[in-house]
Design an enzyme around this catalytic site. Sequence first.
Site, PDB file in Angstrom:
ATOM      1  CD  GLN A 103      81.685  22.516  12.093  1.00  0.00           C
ATOM      2  OE1 GLN A 103      80.691  22.905  11.646  1.00  0.00           O
ATOM      3  NE2 GLN A 103      81.876  22.976  13.476  1.00  0.00           N
ATOM      4  CE1 TYR A 174      72.285  21.278  13.764  1.00  0.00           C
ATOM      5  CE2 TYR A 174      74.328  22.193  14.612  1.00  0.00           C
ATOM      6  CZ  TYR A 174      73.124  22.305  13.888  1.00  0.00           C
ATOM      7  OH  TYR A 174      72.539  23.758  13.533  1.00  0.00           O
ATOM      8  NE  ARG A 225      82.826  26.193  16.602  1.00  0.00           N
ATOM      9  CZ  ARG A 225      82.159  27.437  16.078  1.00  0.00           C
ATOM     10  NH1 ARG A 225      80.911  27.026  15.799  1.00  0.00           N
ATOM     11  NH2 ARG A 225      82.391  28.449  16.519  1.00  0.00           N
ATOM     12  N   GLY A 317      83.471  34.885  12.223  1.00  0.00           N
ATOM     13  CA  GLY A 317      82.182  34.085  11.497  1.00  0.00           C
ATOM     14  C   GLY A 317      81.738  35.133  10.877  1.00  0.00           C
ATOM     15  NE  ARG A 318      77.346  36.699  14.146  1.00  0.00           N
ATOM     16  CZ  ARG A 318      76.894  37.364  15.634  1.00  0.00           C
ATOM     17  NH1 ARG A 318      75.737  37.560  15.360  1.00  0.00           N
ATOM     18  NH2 ARG A 318      77.660  36.952  16.537  1.00  0.00           N
TER      19      ARG A 318
HETATM   20  C1  LIG Z   1      75.829  31.908   8.713  1.00  0.00           C
HETATM   21  C2  LIG Z   1      76.473  31.123   9.511  1.00  0.00           C
HETATM   22  C3  LIG Z   1      76.449  29.744   9.492  1.00  0.00           C
HETATM   23  C4  LIG Z   1      76.778  28.911  10.766  1.00  0.00           C
HETATM   24  N1  LIG Z   1      77.190  27.673  10.495  1.00  0.00           N
HETATM   25  C5  LIG Z   1      77.922  26.985  11.365  1.00  0.00           C
HETATM   26  C6  LIG Z   1      78.471  25.594  11.124  1.00  0.00           C
HETATM   27  O1  LIG Z   1      78.202  25.212  10.275  1.00  0.00           O
HETATM   28  N2  LIG Z   1      79.103  25.061  12.335  1.00  0.00           N
HETATM   29  C7  LIG Z   1      79.166  25.593  13.475  1.00  0.00           C
HETATM   30  O2  LIG Z   1      80.047  24.957  14.201  1.00  0.00           O
HETATM   31  N3  LIG Z   1      78.685  26.840  13.787  1.00  0.00           N
HETATM   32  C8  LIG Z   1      78.117  27.637  12.646  1.00  0.00           C
HETATM   33  N4  LIG Z   1      77.934  28.845  13.128  1.00  0.00           N
HETATM   34  C9  LIG Z   1      78.413  29.631  14.054  1.00  0.00           C
HETATM   35  C10 LIG Z   1      79.768  30.334  13.918  1.00  0.00           C
HETATM   36  O3  LIG Z   1      80.652  29.366  13.585  1.00  0.00           O
HETATM   37  C11 LIG Z   1      79.979  31.116  14.989  1.00  0.00           C
HETATM   38  O4  LIG Z   1      80.417  30.587  16.182  1.00  0.00           O
HETATM   39  C12 LIG Z   1      78.996  32.245  15.411  1.00  0.00           C
HETATM   40  O5  LIG Z   1      78.561  32.772  14.237  1.00  0.00           O
HETATM   41  C13 LIG Z   1      79.698  33.271  16.366  1.00  0.00           C
HETATM   42  O6  LIG Z   1      80.764  33.837  15.703  1.00  0.00           O
HETATM   43  P1  LIG Z   1      80.763  35.324  15.093  1.00  0.00           P
HETATM   44  O7  LIG Z   1      80.249  36.531  16.128  1.00  0.00           O
HETATM   45  O8  LIG Z   1      82.157  35.794  14.727  1.00  0.00           O
HETATM   46  O9  LIG Z   1      79.961  35.304  13.863  1.00  0.00           O
HETATM   47  C14 LIG Z   1      77.320  29.476  12.081  1.00  0.00           C
HETATM   48  C15 LIG Z   1      77.168  31.035  11.839  1.00  0.00           C
HETATM   49  C16 LIG Z   1      76.867  31.730  10.945  1.00  0.00           C
HETATM   50  C17 LIG Z   1      76.598  33.198  11.057  1.00  0.00           C
END
Ligand SMILES: Cc1cc2nc3c(=O)[nH]c(=O)nc-3n(C[C@H](O)[C@H](O)[C@H](O)COP(=O)(O)O)c2cc1C
Length: 371
Positions: A103, A174, A225, A317-318
Amino acid sequence: MSRYDALFEPFTFKSGVTINNRIVMAPMTHYSSNDDGSISDAELRYYAERAGSPSLVITACANVTANGKAFTGQPAADRDEMIAGMKKLTGVIHKAKAKAVLQIHHGGRECPPELVPNGDIVSASDVDTSTGDAHARALTSDETEAIVQAFGEATRRAIEAGFDGVEIHGANGYLVQQFYSPATNRRTDKWGGSLEKRLAFPLAVVDAVKKAAAEAEQPFLVGYRLSPEEPYEPGITMADTYTLLDALVEKDLDYLHISMLDFWSKARRGADPERSRIEQILERIGSKVPVIGVGSLHTADDALKALETGVPLIALGRELVIEPHWAEKIRSGKEAEIQTALKLDDRERLVIPEPLWNNIISRPGWFPFES
Ligand SMILES: Cc1cc2nc3c(=O)[nH]c(=O)nc-3n(C[C@H](O)[C@H](O)[C@H](O)COP(=O)(O)O)c2cc1C
């Protein structure tokens, strides 16, 4: 035959990259790269533990220029010295039979002053940082062009490091989004002034990245994205997002990734507020570009239900932080054993780097915890 077979069907992107299931690891910042932005051992262990589940791993966002660094421990893709470490990362991901996508990112006004050279925070316009405790300076037109080129250069480095693609981080407030948003782009030159001109930067980044990607000798994908809405006014509405989507579908991208905290969240402004954003986005773009959906999908049934909307791919993600072996458990009929909340003593067992763990602990409500 299992009721979850739809999750395990292969998928081929336009560029020719084939993945062997429908599960993507969402990009997640882990605050754990070395101070110079090179890939750390802790980071490699974290990915090695998880890469067996998704068929596509999207890395933490990597800054494309020094003044785009938004997090401590952020991986960097801004100079050739980073390529050796990036190669180790693709090695780990490929060993687990997943494809690796870098990314690529610039933080713009989200960058803390202490992380950028001379504390010089830049954005589309003169605006406060999002926390309001510092100020961002408007980029000159030449500087803007240089950042566009830096996205292309980061793509070249990704190719050299063995990545299977890059994802342009146009979401979550961003720099790419700052140029599209009326809240942060008040320019009057070719990079702003009207809805159409606010599109100029995101589309120039896509063009630079696609140009660099065309040099790859192997199939190499380019995804984008975006966040569909901003909560404040003036800010990006669903109607603005439709304009962005219409422009992006013309760019022959491999996928669009709709960044949301809740896959089923409803539209706020500029579309039907009674219906989910994802369904309305799918209607708008039809089958022109595959969509990755994401947001609070925890169980196998959550994922299956999301696929039924017509998104071909879902990102976790999480959930993959909490349950590194998510897909393996479903594949072996043990979906009931999937962990959906963290325990306070889980860090080492789950191979979560300490800086990421400390961030999780310091933001109550971000990750679910077992009581
Ligand atoms: C620890 C953490 C770091 C994240 N860092 C990024 C990132 O670097 N780039 C991005 O586009 N989204 C980032 N996100 C957002 C996730 O990609 C995702 O869209 C968001 O957590 C919702 O999905 P989930 O419910 O499966 O966690 C981050 C989320 C978490 C939890």
